[in-house]
Design a protein around this motif. Sequence first.
Motif, PDB file in Angstrom:
ATOM      1  N   ARG A 229      35.647  46.047  41.205  1.00 49.04           N
ATOM      2  CA  ARG A 229      34.902  44.975  41.871  1.00 49.04           C
ATOM      3  C   ARG A 229      35.462  43.606  41.490  1.00 49.04           C
ATOM      4  O   ARG A 229      35.623  42.728  42.346  1.00 49.04           O
ATOM      5  CB  ARG A 229      33.417  45.059  41.515  1.00 49.04           C
ATOM      6  N   TYR A 230      35.790  43.432  40.213  1.00 44.09           N
ATOM      7  CA  TYR A 230      36.350  42.155  39.769  1.00 44.09           C
ATOM      8  C   TYR A 230      37.735  41.932  40.367  1.00 44.09           C
ATOM      9  O   TYR A 230      38.072  40.822  40.803  1.00 44.09           O
ATOM     10  CB  TYR A 230      36.413  42.107  38.255  1.00 44.09           C
ATOM     11  N   GLU A 232      38.953  43.141  43.124  1.00 42.88           N
ATOM     12  CA  GLU A 232      38.824  42.836  44.543  1.00 42.88           C
ATOM     13  C   GLU A 232      38.406  41.395  44.756  1.00 42.88           C
ATOM     14  O   GLU A 232      38.803  40.749  45.729  1.00 42.88           O
ATOM     15  CB  GLU A 232      37.794  43.764  45.179  1.00 42.88           C
ATOM     16  N   TYR A 233      37.641  40.875  43.804  1.00 46.09           N
ATOM     17  CA  TYR A 233      37.155  39.489  43.930  1.00 46.09           C
ATOM     18  C   TYR A 233      38.279  38.486  43.719  1.00 46.09           C
ATOM     19  O   TYR A 233      38.348  37.461  44.421  1.00 46.09           O
ATOM     20  CB  TYR A 233      36.056  39.261  42.898  1.00 46.09           C
TER      21      TYR A 233
END
Length: 235
Positions: A229-230, A232-233
């Motif tokens: 998730r990080y 992708e951010y």
Amino acid sequence: MADTTRGYWCISCVTPSKALYKRTDGSFIKLLECSTCGQIVDRYVECEKSIIFMDMMLQEITAYRHILYNAENFTPQFYMKLAVSLVLSEGYVRWSNFAQNLSAGNGIKNNEVYLYIMCILTTIEIGIFGIIIVLYSWIKLSYRTWSHIYNSVLLGQCGRLANIAAIIWYQGSSIIFQGLMLAFIFISSIQSTRVALHIGRTESVLLVTAAFITSLCSSFVLHPLLINRYEEYIL
């Protein structure tokens, strides 16, 4: 005489006691004997913290009882500092191992955000472990002295502090060391849970095993989710 407004326990037979000692002439104190077993209510009253911790490392259940129920110098601030130390030490080791297992071209993964992620994972892991212990005590035992359970969970996790020594003396990830550390944490958690919930060894082993497996599995599942998730951010 010791403070009689709070409850104390005999560390040998777990019988309630109104006091641990009484003062004699001058500054001398006399340790009291338990009315049930005839042993000293708490022999650790006159011991230094280093001796108490040494006995705790040797898994003396009487040392756990002293710390959780009778010790007046193990304040809530001590447990707060212990919680922060556990999270930071374990989080740092996981971050260090995570960075070492990457190729040289992935330097971005050495930034401090990954340290925060590892600390969050550690907090979740210990938190889930504690929640399972609390739920069991509430549903099965109707035991609601949360402070003792919270303190016992932290004491059982003390083995994680050995990570700092491992980093100093050995620059790398050792599967053997990690296995021994988890075994020590498992045994310590059994002892501290026995003391906090007043349950037998077998019941404590089953409870801690369930909590241990659940917390480790949750951390294993959440680790890639948070990392992905990080990444992708930032991409």
